[in-house]
Design a protein around this motif. Structure first.
Motif, PDB file in Angstrom:
ATOM      1  N   ARG A 123      73.335  48.214  96.700  1.00 29.19           N
ATOM      2  CA  ARG A 123      73.005  49.659  97.038  1.00 29.19           C
ATOM      3  C   ARG A 123      74.040  49.506  98.571  1.00 29.19           C
ATOM      4  O   ARG A 123      73.772  50.821  99.123  1.00 29.19           O
ATOM      5  CB  ARG A 123      71.801  49.650  97.503  1.00 29.19           C
ATOM      6  N   ASP A 124      75.153  49.392  98.544  1.00 34.94           N
ATOM      7  CA  ASP A 124      75.435  49.518  99.854  1.00 34.94           C
ATOM      8  C   ASP A 124      76.802  50.131  99.100  1.00 34.94           C
ATOM      9  O   ASP A 124      77.827  49.513  99.107  1.00 34.94           O
ATOM     10  CB  ASP A 124      76.388  48.003 100.037  1.00 34.94           C
ATOM     11  N   LEU A 125      77.131  51.729  99.102  1.00 33.35           N
ATOM     12  CA  LEU A 125      77.808  51.964  99.023  1.00 33.35           C
ATOM     13  C   LEU A 125      78.483  53.310  99.786  1.00 33.35           C
ATOM     14  O   LEU A 125      77.423  53.334 100.760  1.00 33.35           O
ATOM     15  CB  LEU A 125      76.881  53.564  98.199  1.00 33.35           C
ATOM     16  N   GLU A 126      79.555  54.107  99.638  1.00 30.60           N
ATOM     17  CA  GLU A 126      79.622  55.191 100.319  1.00 30.60           C
ATOM     18  C   GLU A 126      80.167  56.432  99.900  1.00 30.60           C
ATOM     19  O   GLU A 126      80.281  56.143  98.422  1.00 30.60           O
ATOM     20  CB  GLU A 126      80.831  54.633 101.454  1.00 30.60           C
ATOM     21  N   VAL A 127      80.094  57.591 100.010  1.00 28.27           N
ATOM     22  CA  VAL A 127      80.229  58.898  99.774  1.00 28.27           C
ATOM     23  C   VAL A 127      81.552  59.490 100.319  1.00 28.27           C
ATOM     24  O   VAL A 127      82.243  58.684 101.499  1.00 28.27           O
ATOM     25  CB  VAL A 127      79.400  59.594  99.934  1.00 28.27           C
ATOM     26  N   LEU A 128      82.957  59.648  99.743  1.00 29.00           N
ATOM     27  CA  LEU A 128      84.213  59.645  99.740  1.00 29.00           C
ATOM     28  C   LEU A 128      84.328  61.098  99.265  1.00 29.00           C
ATOM     29  O   LEU A 128      83.800  61.403  98.160  1.00 29.00           O
ATOM     30  CB  LEU A 128      85.385  58.545  99.307  1.00 29.00           C
ATOM     31  N   ARG A 129      86.044  61.566  99.776  1.00 21.96           N
ATOM     32  CA  ARG A 129      86.812  62.508  99.588  1.00 21.96           C
ATOM     33  C   ARG A 129      88.256  62.491  98.326  1.00 21.96           C
ATOM     34  O   ARG A 129      88.289  61.705  98.699  1.00 21.96           O
ATOM     35  CB  ARG A 129      87.103  63.644 100.493  1.00 21.96           C
ATOM     36  N   SER A 130      87.490  62.684  97.151  1.00 21.49           N
ATOM     37  CA  SER A 130      89.014  62.480  96.529  1.00 21.49           C
ATOM     38  C   SER A 130      89.739  63.754  96.871  1.00 21.49           C
ATOM     39  O   SER A 130      89.427  64.945  96.940  1.00 21.49           O
ATOM     40  CB  SER A 130      88.243  62.459  94.959  1.00 21.49           C
ATOM     41  N   GLU A 131      91.132  63.070  96.524  1.00 23.33           N
ATOM     42  CA  GLU A 131      92.372  63.942  96.576  1.00 23.33           C
ATOM     43  C   GLU A 131      92.142  65.268  95.373  1.00 23.33           C
ATOM     44  O   GLU A 131      93.457  66.310  95.743  1.00 23.33           O
ATOM     45  CB  GLU A 131      93.593  63.576  97.064  1.00 23.33           C
ATOM     46  N   GLY A 132      91.426  64.381  94.259  1.00 23.35           N
ATOM     47  CA  GLY A 132      91.653  65.318  93.115  1.00 23.35           C
ATOM     48  C   GLY A 132      93.061  65.600  92.254  1.00 23.35           C
ATOM     49  O   GLY A 132      93.297  65.881  91.057  1.00 23.35           O
ATOM     50  N   ILE A 133      93.295  64.671  92.222  1.00 23.75           N
ATOM     51  CA  ILE A 133      94.739  63.938  91.131  1.00 23.75           C
ATOM     52  C   ILE A 133      94.555  62.830  90.258  1.00 23.75           C
ATOM     53  O   ILE A 133      93.811  61.502  90.714  1.00 23.75           O
ATOM     54  CB  ILE A 133      95.860  63.647  92.173  1.00 23.75           C
ATOM     55  N   GLY A 134      94.776  63.568  89.204  1.00 31.51           N
ATOM     56  CA  GLY A 134      94.635  62.752  87.563  1.00 31.51           C
ATOM     57  C   GLY A 134      95.272  62.489  87.394  1.00 31.51           C
ATOM     58  O   GLY A 134      96.038  63.634  87.460  1.00 31.51           O
ATOM     59  N   LYS A 135      94.522  61.768  85.945  1.00 31.77           N
ATOM     60  CA  LYS A 135      96.196  61.513  84.211  1.00 31.77           C
ATOM     61  C   LYS A 135      94.616  62.654  83.514  1.00 31.77           C
ATOM     62  O   LYS A 135      93.569  61.536  83.404  1.00 31.77           O
ATOM     63  CB  LYS A 135      96.432  60.707  84.365  1.00 31.77           C
ATOM     64  N   VAL A 136      95.010  63.538  82.356  1.00 33.73           N
ATOM     65  CA  VAL A 136      94.256  63.367  81.980  1.00 33.73           C
ATOM     66  C   VAL A 136      93.941  62.325  80.430  1.00 33.73           C
ATOM     67  O   VAL A 136      94.643  61.231  79.817  1.00 33.73           O
ATOM     68  CB  VAL A 136      95.030  64.622  80.852  1.00 33.73           C
ATOM     69  N   PHE A 137      92.644  62.132  80.776  1.00 30.06           N
ATOM     70  CA  PHE A 137      92.164  60.750  79.738  1.00 30.06           C
ATOM     71  C   PHE A 137      91.846  60.977  78.576  1.00 30.06           C
ATOM     72  O   PHE A 137      91.829  60.260  77.529  1.00 30.06           O
ATOM     73  CB  PHE A 137      91.181  60.132  80.820  1.00 30.06           C
ATOM     74  N   SER A 138      91.350  62.248  78.196  1.00 30.83           N
ATOM     75  CA  SER A 138      91.243  62.655  76.471  1.00 30.83           C
ATOM     76  C   SER A 138      90.504  64.102  76.631  1.00 30.83           C
ATOM     77  O   SER A 138      90.718  64.948  77.793  1.00 30.83           O
ATOM     78  CB  SER A 138      89.875  61.976  76.077  1.00 30.83           C
ATOM     79  N   TRP A 139      91.477  64.540  75.616  1.00 30.09           N
ATOM     80  CA  TRP A 139      90.695  66.229  75.518  1.00 30.09           C
ATOM     81  C   TRP A 139      89.971  66.985  74.143  1.00 30.09           C
ATOM     82  O   TRP A 139      90.354  65.699  73.422  1.00 30.09           O
ATOM     83  CB  TRP A 139      91.855  67.056  76.356  1.00 30.09           C
ATOM     84  N   THR A 140      89.218  67.839  74.046  1.00 26.64           N
ATOM     85  CA  THR A 140      89.503  68.447  72.952  1.00 26.64           C
ATOM     86  C   THR A 140      88.717  69.767  73.365  1.00 26.64           C
ATOM     87  O   THR A 140      88.787  69.822  73.992  1.00 26.64           O
ATOM     88  CB  THR A 140      87.499  67.911  72.111  1.00 26.64           C
ATOM     89  N   GLU A 146      92.529  59.458  90.567  1.00 26.29           N
ATOM     90  CA  GLU A 146      93.689  58.226  91.249  1.00 26.29           C
ATOM     91  C   GLU A 146      93.073  57.168  91.938  1.00 26.29           C
ATOM     92  O   GLU A 146      93.163  55.973  92.003  1.00 26.29           O
ATOM     93  CB  GLU A 146      95.243  58.770  92.719  1.00 26.29           C
ATOM     94  N   GLU A 147      91.542  57.322  92.342  1.00 27.57           N
ATOM     95  CA  GLU A 147      90.911  57.007  92.595  1.00 27.57           C
ATOM     96  C   GLU A 147      89.971  56.233  91.878  1.00 27.57           C
ATOM     97  O   GLU A 147      89.210  54.987  92.345  1.00 27.57           O
ATOM     98  CB  GLU A 147      89.348  57.373  93.652  1.00 27.57           C
ATOM     99  N   GLY A 148      90.303  55.802  90.680  1.00 22.79           N
ATOM    100  CA  GLY A 148      89.319  55.233  89.378  1.00 22.79           C
ATOM    101  C   GLY A 148      88.339  55.575  88.883  1.00 22.79           C
ATOM    102  O   GLY A 148      88.371  54.935  88.484  1.00 22.79           O
ATOM    103  N   PHE A 149      87.766  56.186  89.536  1.00 20.48           N
ATOM    104  CA  PHE A 149      86.784  56.845  88.797  1.00 20.48           C
ATOM    105  C   PHE A 149      87.306  58.599  87.909  1.00 20.48           C
ATOM    106  O   PHE A 149      88.370  58.790  87.228  1.00 20.48           O
ATOM    107  CB  PHE A 149      85.819  57.909  89.800  1.00 20.48           C
TER     108      PHE A 149
END
Ligand SMILES: [Zn+2]
Length: 116
Positions: A44-61, A78-81
């Motif tokens: 339960r030791d979590l932190e809320v962070l701000r993503s830069e919003g940059i990523g790659k398409v993993f799947s689409w339909t 890029e942050e892994g989620f």
């Protein structure tokens, strides 16, 4: 962090126009959808962070409706989620995209991905 604290921190980041995410301080796992503990290790030791919003398409339909076609899928940031979002144009797996969050009020939002 208590669940209410996570929602509050999320809301502040969404209101400022950024994509929030959660990082586990114990195992460094990152995830987007709000939970009170890490889905990987249970901490339960979590932190809320701000993503830069940059990523790659993993799947689409493509979703065909009577008068409309939309493209929906998953982006790995890029942050892994990963997040589900609507794409604003045709994409291929691996394309670079920027995910933007659009607040709809009352804690609701939609995610849009723009090809870079
Ligand atoms: Zn963890």
């Amino acid at each position: 962090m208590r669940l209410e604290e996570i929602y509050s921190a999320y809301d502040k980041i969404v209101q400022s126009g950024y994509l929030p995410y959660i990082r586990c301080k114990k195992c460094t796992h990152t995830f987007f959808y709000v939970r009170h503990c890490c889905p990987k290790c249970g901490s339960r030791d979590l932190e809320v962070l701000r993503s830069e919003g940059i990523g790659k398409v993993f799947s689409w339909t493509k979703i065909f409706r009577k008068n409309d076609t939309s493209i929906y899928g998953i982006v790995e940031l890029e942050e892994g989620f990963k997040v589900y979002c609507n794409f604003t144009s045709d994409v291929e797996i691996g394309d670079n995209v920027r995910v933007k969050i659009d607040s709809l009020g009352d804690g609701k939002y939609k995610l849009l991905a723009y090809k870079l």
